[in-house]
Each structure stands twice: as structure tokens, then as C-alpha cells.
Design an enzyme around this catalytic site. Sequence first.
Site, short mmCIF file in Angstrom:
data_model
loop_
_atom_site.label_atom_id
_atom_site.label_comp_id
_atom_site.label_asym_id
_atom_site.label_seq_id
_atom_site.Cartn_x
_atom_site.Cartn_y
_atom_site.Cartn_z
N LEU A 178 6.89 4.54 -1.20
CA LEU A 178 5.82 3.96 -0.40
C LEU A 178 4.49 4.08 -1.14
O LEU A 178 4.15 5.16 -1.66
CB LEU A 178 5.68 4.66 0.95
CG LEU A 178 6.91 4.72 1.86
CD1 LEU A 178 7.57 6.09 1.73
CD2 LEU A 178 6.54 4.46 3.31
N ASP A 179 3.75 2.99 -1.18
CA ASP A 179 2.36 3.05 -1.62
C ASP A 179 1.57 3.78 -0.53
O ASP A 179 1.98 3.81 0.63
CB ASP A 179 1.84 1.64 -1.82
CG ASP A 179 0.37 1.60 -2.18
OD1 ASP A 179 -0.04 2.39 -3.05
OD2 ASP A 179 -0.37 0.82 -1.56
N LYS A 180 0.45 4.36 -0.89
CA LYS A 180 -0.35 5.10 0.11
C LYS A 180 -1.35 4.20 0.83
O LYS A 180 -1.24 3.97 2.03
CB LYS A 180 -1.09 6.26 -0.56
CG LYS A 180 -1.99 7.04 0.43
CD LYS A 180 -2.72 8.18 -0.27
CE LYS A 180 -3.84 7.67 -1.14
NZ LYS A 180 -4.99 7.13 -0.35
N THR A 181 -2.29 3.67 0.08
CA THR A 181 -3.40 2.95 0.68
C THR A 181 -2.94 1.61 1.28
O THR A 181 -2.39 0.76 0.58
CB THR A 181 -4.50 2.69 -0.36
OG1 THR A 181 -4.87 3.93 -0.94
CG2 THR A 181 -5.71 2.04 0.29
#
Length: 788
Positions: free
Chosen positions: A477-480
Site C-alpha cells: 500500500l502507498d501511504k499518502t
Amino acid sequence: MFEQQTRVTAIRIEQMDCPTEERLLRKALEKKPGVTGLRFNLMSRVLSVTHEPAVLDEVMQAIRKIGFTPELHDGKSATPRVAGKIGCCSHSHDTARSHGDSNGDSNGDSNGHAGHDDHHHKHDHDHDHDHDHDHGQAHPAHRHTGNTKQTQSAGEVSPNIGGGILPAWWHLGLGGVLALASELVHWFSGPVWLTIVCAVAAVALAGTATYRKGLVALRYGDLNINALMSIAVTCALLIGQWPEAAMVMVLFTLSEWIEAKSLDRTRAAVSGLMNLAPETVTVQIDGQWQKVEVAQVALGSRVRIAPGERIGLDGRIVRGVTTVNQAPITGESVPVDKELGDTVFAGTVNEAGEIEIDVTAAADSTTLARIITQIEEAQAVKAPTQRFVDTFSRYYTPAVVVLAVLLAIIPPLFFGGAWLSWIYQALVVLIIACPCALVISTPVTVVSGLTAAARMGILIKGGVYLEQGHRMGWLALDKTGTITQGQPVQTGMTPLDQAYSADQLQRIAVSLATRSDHPVSRAIAQAPEASALSAVTVDDFVAVAGRGVQGVIGDERWYLGSAVWAQELGVMSAAVKDRVAAAQNSGQSVVLLMNTRAVCMLFTAADKIKDSSIRAIEQLHQLGVKTVMLSGDHQSVVDAVAKTSGVTQAQAQLLPQEKQQLVQKLQKDGQVVVGMVGDGMNDAPALAQANIGFAMGAMGSDTAIETADVALMDDNLLKIPAFLKLSRTTRRVLVQNISLALGIKVVFLVLVLAGLGSMWLAVFADVGASLLVVANGLRLLRFSQREV
């Protein structure tokens, strides 16, 4: 040169409903000179042929020779230019719209995607936009035409699945009466000639279309259900089984029609998506409001939408405020507030006030239209199970036919069996030999799953991804913007210089922040307390890349920027340095307001985690999927988000190629499917590397819809657990359907070998299996209401 010498023509064939017709068309066309590719979409009944321009007439003639009615498909109307009839394994009314895929595969693969198992090539769809006008440049334009009625006379029965038309009702009804009469005459020992006349008349009335299609199939060496049924009924007549031959033909014809009705539900489900947008909208023309068909509305037109009205086109609100039910596109259960400047989408419902919009997308390129196009294209991309079933069926039918021949010969020759008895049992085997139930089980199940996902706001680009999902072991998963909201908000401010009041310092900071485009500066400018403050004049304003902004307010120069800048300006004290470190260790971003003497105020901001992300990650872990967060942010920020969200692992300060390398590392054993979810261009390499790439917030985004394997139409991460549950349910249904289809065949083969089979039971077994697998596959259409 290749694209100049060939073109792709989309041809709608009403009789093309199942692999029975696909095989016939393939044999008739794939070796024809000038034809370099065939792509079949059975659910839409569209064949896309890649060919040299000079051979189009020959292609159309070859299709007619089979007994089908080809119609050039312009992609804009559910009903083609020539009224045609329908037929075979999946009969249907025109409840399903069609499209022509511009992928011109030279390998003749019915999927049009040879090599799609390799995720490195999964996005390499070579769409040729220079095709002729017959192909239709914008597939989805016809979505807005509404339900177009079929040009079928009232006296005709719905289409048959073998190509051609079933008899009119009175033909089938009279055939049934005569078959029953033949049975009764035989039962009560009436005249033999009367039994024969009634039986032959019943076969002629009910089975003409079956015989015609069977003969065509035999001419091309294809042992489909029509050929097998024609052989079986003819042989039954020859060995004196008059009443049974007649009743079997009537029951077969009737059951084919019932099966067609069941399959119509699958097409109707997809058709329901296509009918979400209205046929007309109210447009302002020369100062007057007029009803206009959506296909005729130009970009930039002003459209008025009344409360309760369904929105017909994508647009931007220029007057009015309202709430919009976006569930048809995003699957959201709660209506969304919309005001001036906000975007609305075709197919959604205006629930509150009257609004006016400026159209931002033509009818054939709205978000809804692109979704429908992708669903239709996904239907043509076969899942691994479907490819296996298609391959299996190619060998299964000839093998069973050979078994039937041996069954008719060996027992009488070598074991003293009665010739007529074993020939009869061989005919029973012929009837159950066709693998219709097996072949039809996978596309019905997969299309139902794709449609159920679309209703939840999950756009899956092919059955291969829907089926792969059940094996997912890791999700990166990407964060932002994925786990977090993607927009920092101010979380605190601390005055550090007693020479100024807190309000005075905040007013100075807000005045500088409003002129900056940095996300944290915007958070300061948009803080709730800032709205009550009046801005002050800023002179000599300068933005310093990577540091912040500065300007003169009154007679003093002020700076708003990073701690690094404060260090460079020589105003960073040890006490302030400790405060900055504490804030950063807690996962917050720091902005300092400074003058030439000292740091005067410390602002903190953080990108808040979505509540849905925490619940989604918890559900993923419950489903046995491990999670890893990949971010380019600082380690302290990433650690704080990881702790709160509950992800299994977290990696910080990653470049795009490093994210890709980590996904590749997770794939090292080859047994685990790895997913990747992101929303930015820096996630693209990792999304491409993953077995399944998920794009967040794809609503209204051309790029995300076209490039992701799975597009989540809003920013709700909970849709990924829903996708996994749907994938696992789809897998279970596929296994159930294959087991049913093959299990019933095996049972009847055992009965035949025991001398207990009958032609009546064989017909019921064959069609009954088809109805069972179709009904089981259609259960997936209820998934969205049950699970999400």
C-alpha cells in the site's frame, strides 16, 4: 505499415451466443486469406475481425454461409442496422449491448490476449484507432439509447442457442402435441403408421432448426450439440424409437429456450449498468431550455438537472448546490454534498436542489461509458479456469463420441448384447456428450462477478484478476492518499516568542501561507482558526524551493518554512530543535514562522489516516493477507502511520523503482499473488510489477481506469477486502459449476454402461446441468447487497 494494410471490423452476429458458434466461425474464417485475427465477445455477440480491406465482403459471405446474419456494428446502437435473429447455447433477447474491441490479435485467440498470464504484459493492449467506421471509435456511445426493442415478431419464440430461430409458438406447441400423441398411440398399441406419422411430424415441426444447424456443424467437422442431437434423433427413428425420438426433439427445443431465458439474466445485469444514464438531458440552446439526446450534446454545453433526476453527462456545477447519490459509480451508500465547481458524473442521481452544469465529457467518454467499455472488454479476457475448460472441451466431445461408437459395437460383437439396445445406449451417450454446461459455467460466473463488482464501485479489468484474487498473500500500500487522506491538516501551533501575541503571529503565518502551494502551508491557511483572521499585506514575496516562503510585513522580513531553513538562517535554538524532533518523531510535519532574529511560532500538521483504512487493513489480516506500506516519506512519519493503521510492515524513504523492487521481492517464490494499491504516478512501476494493481479514486480518471488491473472508483480502501471476498466466492462457484457439469455427465455415463440410461433422461441431464450452473453463477449478482 501493418496498420495501414489491415483494419478491424466489428461484426454483430445475433446467433453467436456460446462456444458452439465460436468454433464454427473460427473454422470458417481463421484460415481465410486476408484474415489475420479474430476476437470474440460472446456475451455481447460481437466478432472483431482483423483483415485486409478487400476481403470484408468474403468474410461477411462466409458468415452467412454458416447460416448466421452478420451486421456491421457501429458501436452506437444496441440494435444493428439489419434486423437479425438469435440462437444457440445462450439464446437471448437484445438485453445485452455490444461493442467492438479494437484489439486485432493475429493469433486468432478468442480472448484476444495471448500471454495475459504474464503480468509484465498485462497492460499491453494495442488498440488501433485507425480502424474503419464499421468498428465504431467510441464503443459506449450507445449506452444512452435506452432499451432498444428487438425486431422479432410476436409469434416467434425467443432465440435458440445453435444459430437460427426456434419455431413459432404454434410450431413448438403443435410439435409437442404430436409427440405426445405418438407416445399415447404407442402406449395403447394403436396403429404403427399413426405412431410414425405423429413422430415424424413432431420432429419436423420442432427440430427443423436443430437439423439445419446440425448439418452446418457437420459440414465444418464440428460435433456440437445440434450435430449430436440430429444424429441421435435420426438414429432413434431408424431403429424404431419413434415416440421417444419425437419427444426428445421437442424437449430439447423447449429446454434450449428455457436455458436462453436464464442466460438473459446475465446480459440484463450488464445492460442495467448501460441504462443508468438517461436518454435525454435538458440543454440551454439560444437562451431556451430544450430536451436533447445525450449523444448530441457538445462539450461545454449548459445542462440543467432537476431534483430527483438522473444525471446524463459528466460535468462541473456552475449553479446551485445539492447532494448526489454516487452509488451507481462508486458503490458509496451515503450521498455526497456538491457545490459550485464540484464534478458530477453520468449515471448518478441528483437528490436535492436543482443544479446547472457545464458538460466536461461527451456521451461516449463519460466515466460511466468508460466503465462499461472496460466491463465489456473484460468479458473477452478469459480467466485461467475458462481457458482450461475450453481446452478440455475440445478433447472431451470427440472422446465421448468415440465412446458412443464403441458402446454401440463392442457389446453386441463380443459379449452377445442386443444390437438395438446398445445402439440406443450409444445414442444416449451422444446426447450427453456435448459439454455445453461445462463451457457455459465459467463465462456466466465470471461476468456475474465482474458486474457485481462494478455495482460496488470496483472495476475489474478481466476475469484473470477476479480469479487470481483468491490467492493474494501480500498487499503493498502507498501511504499518502491511500492509507491517509492525502491532505495534511493543521494539528497544532505553539507560540515561541513572547514579543508577539498568538493571534498576531498566526495572522502573519496565514498571510504568507495563502500565497504558497505547499500542502502544509495550505493546511495552515485552511485551519478553522484562520478563517476569522484578516490577512495582512505581504511585500517582496518570494518562494524558495525546498525551503518555504518569505516576505516583508510592515517593516520586518518574515519566513515560513522548514526546520532546515531555520538552521541555515541561524535562528534555530536548542530548545526549538528539541520541539521539532519531538513533533517529527510523532509522525507530524513541522513548519516554522521566523523573523531575522528567532523562531517565533511552531506549526504542526499531519496527514490523517482514514477510518476506512484502519478497518480495511484489519479485514485484510482477517482474510489472511499480509500488508506492507511503501512510502517516500520520512521514517518517523511512516512508523507513526504504520503503528496507527496496523500494517504488517512499513518501508520509508523509497523511490518509485525501490517500491517496484520490494514488490518483486515479495513475488520471489511465485506461489503468492501480490497486490499493490496506489493513487499516484510514483506508484506506477510497483502497480505494473504487482500481479494485481489497484488504482485508488479512479472515478473520472482516464489513466487510472485504463491502466489499472482493478480500479476502485472512490478512495475507500474497504473495497479491497470486498474484492477479495468476491474473488473467493467466484472461485468457489467456478469449482462448484465444473463439478456439477462433469459430475452429472459421469453419473449418466455410468447409468448407460449399466444399461439404465434413456434419451429422455439424457436431455434433462444435459439441459438441467446447464440451467444449474447458470443459476449458480447468477448468485454472484446478489453479492454486492449481501457483502458490502
